[in-house]
Scaffold this motif. Structure first.
Motif, short mmCIF file in Angstrom:
data_model
loop_
_atom_site.label_atom_id
_atom_site.label_comp_id
_atom_site.label_asym_id
_atom_site.label_seq_id
_atom_site.Cartn_x
_atom_site.Cartn_y
_atom_site.Cartn_z
N LEU A 505 14.84 9.58 5.51
CA LEU A 505 13.85 10.39 4.79
C LEU A 505 13.25 9.59 3.64
O LEU A 505 12.03 9.64 3.41
CB LEU A 505 14.52 11.66 4.26
N GLY A 506 14.09 8.84 2.93
CA GLY A 506 13.58 7.99 1.87
C GLY A 506 12.60 6.94 2.39
O GLY A 506 11.59 6.64 1.74
N TYR A 507 12.88 6.40 3.57
CA TYR A 507 11.98 5.40 4.16
C TYR A 507 10.61 6.01 4.48
O TYR A 507 9.57 5.44 4.16
CB TYR A 507 12.62 4.83 5.43
N PHE A 508 10.61 7.20 5.12
CA PHE A 508 9.33 7.83 5.47
C PHE A 508 8.56 8.24 4.21
O PHE A 508 7.32 8.14 4.18
CB PHE A 508 9.57 9.05 6.36
N GLN A 509 9.27 8.69 3.18
CA GLN A 509 8.60 9.01 1.92
C GLN A 509 7.96 7.76 1.31
O GLN A 509 6.86 7.82 0.78
CB GLN A 509 9.60 9.62 0.93
N LEU A 510 8.68 6.65 1.38
CA LEU A 510 8.15 5.40 0.84
C LEU A 510 6.87 5.01 1.56
O LEU A 510 5.86 4.65 0.92
CB LEU A 510 9.20 4.29 0.98
N ILE A 511 6.84 5.10 2.89
CA ILE A 511 5.65 4.73 3.66
C ILE A 511 4.49 5.65 3.31
O ILE A 511 3.35 5.20 3.10
CB ILE A 511 5.94 4.78 5.17
N LEU A 512 4.74 6.96 3.20
CA LEU A 512 3.68 7.92 2.89
C LEU A 512 3.14 7.72 1.47
O LEU A 512 1.93 7.72 1.25
CB LEU A 512 4.19 9.34 3.06
N GLU A 513 4.05 7.57 0.51
CA GLU A 513 3.61 7.38 -0.88
C GLU A 513 2.89 6.05 -1.05
O GLU A 513 1.91 5.96 -1.79
CB GLU A 513 4.81 7.46 -1.82
N LEU A 514 3.37 5.03 -0.38
CA LEU A 514 2.72 3.72 -0.46
C LEU A 514 1.32 3.77 0.15
O LEU A 514 0.38 3.16 -0.36
CB LEU A 514 3.58 2.68 0.26
N SER A 515 1.16 4.54 1.23
CA SER A 515 -0.16 4.68 1.86
C SER A 515 -1.13 5.42 0.97
O SER A 515 -2.33 5.10 0.92
CB SER A 515 -0.02 5.42 3.20
N ASN A 516 -0.64 6.43 0.25
CA ASN A 516 -1.51 7.26 -0.59
C ASN A 516 -1.74 6.68 -1.99
O ASN A 516 -2.56 7.20 -2.74
CB ASN A 516 -0.93 8.67 -0.73
N ALA A 517 -1.00 5.63 -2.35
CA ALA A 517 -1.17 5.05 -3.68
C ALA A 517 -2.58 4.49 -3.84
O ALA A 517 -3.09 3.82 -2.94
CB ALA A 517 -0.13 3.95 -3.90
N PRO A 518 -3.25 4.75 -4.96
CA PRO A 518 -4.62 4.26 -5.15
C PRO A 518 -4.68 2.73 -5.20
O PRO A 518 -3.77 2.08 -5.70
CB PRO A 518 -5.03 4.88 -6.49
#
Length: 714
Positions: A505-518
């Motif tokens: 879950l932490g890995y998928f959150q990292l990918i999603l947050e990294l994708s949405n980071a400005p």
């Protein structure tokens, strides 16, 4: 007339007449001959001093007569000689002093509390004072601790006391505790639907309620709840070393187990128990879980300033339990207090300068501090806050069950409670619990998440710094390397047990947050930036697909009747993704000036789950599945209920068609009765959440989003 000094010799008459002889002073220092004689007497034993015999407790007769007592039982020598009845029933003076000292300490604590209330009355504004007086004059009664918590929480109540029902609310789960267990080969969801369950405590887990809680004296119930917590939440979060905790609970060692800690665990376990009367209802003060929380909060007020291991663990658990009950603003305050205790504890350790430390305490501290770091990462990620703590310097414990290659004499044998993971029902085969490896995996991915949050937060907490292309690529490469190094048997295809869920879950959150980071537009050429944005879209699809695949696999294997708290985090992220994807669809529909077709806006094929064996073909199907998952846990976790309502209202704005079963579940959760505001609306107004959702261009708290979508707020 002057009086001569008594030590001054009077002169004779002749001498006085002559006036030539001065008065002499008698010497006070013993002569050498006198000292020699005294030394000879001492050496010969003439002046031998008798040794004094002290007794611990005198009998009642000697104590009353103020005579010396020999302290013998059943009769002292004096009473035996005088033929008195010798008794030792009176209260010892030292016990009386101890009681008086305890009363004085309690009086000091009460005085401190009253001073804080008086200071609030002096300094608060009139509107705040009115709210405080309303709480104080509550007909059901308000304790000093509840009033103080209300004041410290800026006038927001912790748990509603007016929302009372005679019986605890239940879900549609129809399981009966300790019913006859059938040996079957069915999956967990099939066993649950048939009511086949065995909720007895784990083997060899016979714990007592006394002296840990006053809410219940049922030892079997306490053992069952602790067992439920171990089976689902411990293996997911691992806030503390459960073997050391259980040893402390059995041996009544208050260094590693306290009533505050036990009540926090019992409150959380009520969310996980399969017994209907025990299941938690955050809005019913009569429910068992609610009462455990109240006792835990009362004890927290007593210990919240004590920087020690058990208080830090309790703060983490209390933060977790109030957050899942829709009070995550209070949860964040508790989290900040816990981090402050951690800093104070380690300042004391550094100032003490001890070179050799207790190995058991070091293991317990290492497990807890790294657990606090993981909680800090997930909490700050959700709230976009600057991390309040750095990566821990204390070592993460290893070799939990000893060295396999060591001989039996040197290998440590700990309590094997976590050597196997046994899910409910126990008819499901047990599997090895690889908790130590999963904790290390989760800690490693949290280090990368921590670096991402630190890179984004600058200056004030409200500012989010844009990342460069290089920063994004470096973090993504570290995430891919982490995934590549996952030990065999701990991938999602191998198992979806709770000890594997959290790191993935932490890995998928990292990918999603990294994708949405400005992104910083001034960092790269426009053409290169456009190409990189397309690459980032691929990362985003990968993160969403993995997250939905994780939720689907868990539902297929264990169902959402029992979930660790980490699964709630996954459900929140899934709902957030879908709501934010629906917002631009609804916006474009409004601009088009036509009402959307019932299914068509969400019937477009999606690549969200392309890696799944059974792909959800459309966004509409994903919507239906996710809202069904949220409904399954909404009665247990009020935060899930918030997201279920936000998702439902987002779908209604597009006329999304749902199945009859899903409609029925939603109606039971959010129905309006007697033409007035529903019970749900009352619960919503009492929520205290700082979680956010994005609708179009703006980002608001989840409660504000629901109020806008539901037409409750203009």
């Amino acid at each position: 007339m002057s009086v001569p000094h008594p030590l001054v010799a009077k002169p004779s008459a002749a001498a006085a007449g002559a006036g030539a002889i001065k008065p002499t002073v008698r010497s006070l220092v013993p002569t050498a001959e006198h000292q020699r004689v005294q030394r000879l007497k001492h050496d010969s034993g003439i002046y031998k001093r008798s040794s004094r015999v002290c007794v611990k407790k005198a009998c009642d007769i000697c104590k009353q007569s103020k005579a010396k007592c020999s302290g013998e039982t059943p009769t002292c020598s004096r009473c035996q000689k005088l033929k008195h009845q010798c008794t030792y029933n009176a209260v010892d003076q030292r016990d009386h002093r101890k009681d008086m000292k305890g009363q004085l300490q309690r009086q000091k604590e009460e005085n401190t509390q009253y001073k804080e209330i008086l200071n609030h009355i002096k300094t608060a504004s009139l509107p705040d004072l009115r709210k405080t007086m309303t709480v104080l004059r509550n007909p059901t009664g308000t304790s000093i601790e509840e009033l103080l918590m209300f004041i410290r929480n800026d006038g927001k109540s912790i748990l509603s006391k007016q929302d009372i029902r005679p019986t605890p609310a239940t879900t549609d789960l129809t399981l009966l505790g300790n019913s006859q267990v059938e040996t079957t080969d069915q999956t967990v969801p099939e066993q649950i639907s048939l009511g086949i369950i065995d909720d007895r405590p784990l083997s060899d887990l016979n714990l007592t309620a006394e002296p840990w809680t006053t809410i219940t004296d049922d030892d079997e119930l306490v053992s069952h709840l602790i067992s439920s917590y171990i089976a689902w939440d411990t293996v997911a979060w691992n806030w503390f070393d459960v073997d050391i905790f259980l040893e402390g609970m059995v041996q009544k060692d208050f260094t590693y187990c306290t009533p505050l800690l036990v009540n926090c665990i019992l409150a959380l376990a009520c969310h996980l128990s399969p017994r209907i009367p025990v299941r938690s209802d955050p809005h019913n003060p009569n429910s068992l879980g609610h009462r455990f929380i109240e006792e835990a909060i009362h004890l927290w007020h007593v210990e919240c300033n004590q920087p020690k291991l058990t208080t830090i663990i309790s703060g983490m658990l209390l933060c977790e339990v109030v957050s899942v009950n829709g009070k995550d603003h209070l949860g964040y305050m508790l989290f900040q207090s816990t981090v402050s205790l951690y800093h104070r504890l380690f300042e004391q350790r550094e100032s003490s300068g001890k070179l050799r430390r207790d190995e058991k305490m070091e293991r317990a501290l290492g497990t807890t501090i790294w657990g606090l770091f993981r909680l800090s990462t997930f909490f700050t990620l959700l709230n976009k806050k600057k991390p309040p703590m750095d990566i821990p310097t204390i070592k993460l414990p290893e070799n939990r069950y000893g060295d396999e290659n060591a001989d039996n004499g040197s290998r440590k044998q700990l309590n094997p409670i976590l050597s196997l993971w046994r899910p409910y029902p126990y008819t499901q085969p047990a599997e090895p619990c690889r908790l130590e490896e999963s904790v290390r995996m989760c800690s490693d991915i949290c280090v990368i998440l921590h670096d991402l949050i630190v890179s984004q937060t600058a200056g004030t907490e409200a500012d989010l710094r844009a990342l460069t292309v290089k920063q994004k690529k470096d973090l993504y490469v570290r995430a891919i390397e982490w995934k590549r190094d996952i030990p065999r048997g701990l991938n999602l295809g191998d198992t979806v047990a709770p000890f594997v869920i959290t790191p993935h879950l932490g890995y998928f959150q990292l990918i999603l947050e990294l994708s949405n980071a400005p992104l910083d537009p001034a960092d790269t050429e426009p053409e290169e930036l456009a190409t990189f944005r397309e690459e980032v879209k691929g990362w985003y699809k990968q993160g969403k697909a993995g997250l939905l695949h994780l939720l689907g696999e868990y539902d297929k294997n264990y169902s959402f009747a029992f979930i660790p708290e980490t699964m709630l985090l996954g459900l929140m992220y899934a709902a957030k993704i879908i709501i934010e994807e629906l917002a631009p669809i609804a916006e474009s529909t409004k601009r088009g000036g036509t009402s959307p077709d019932c299914d068509s806006p969400l019937d477009i094929l999606t690549e969200l789950t392309k890696d799944s064996e059974e792909p959800l073909a459309t966004l509409g199907a994903i919507f239906e599945k996710t809202i069904g998952w949220l409904c399954s846990v909404s009665e247990q976790f009020f935060t899930a209920k918030l997201y279920a309502r936000a998702l439902q209202l987002s779908g209604e704005s597009l006329n999304v068609v749902l199945s009859d079963a899903t409609k029925k579940r939603l109606d039971s959760l959010f129905s309006v009765g007697d033409g007035s505001k529903s019970r749900w609306i009352e619960q919503l107004y009492k929520a205290d959440s700082i979680l956010t959702l994005s609708l179009g261009r703006g980002t608001d708290s989840v409660v504000d989003v629901i109020e806008k979508l539901d037409g409750l707020k203009v």
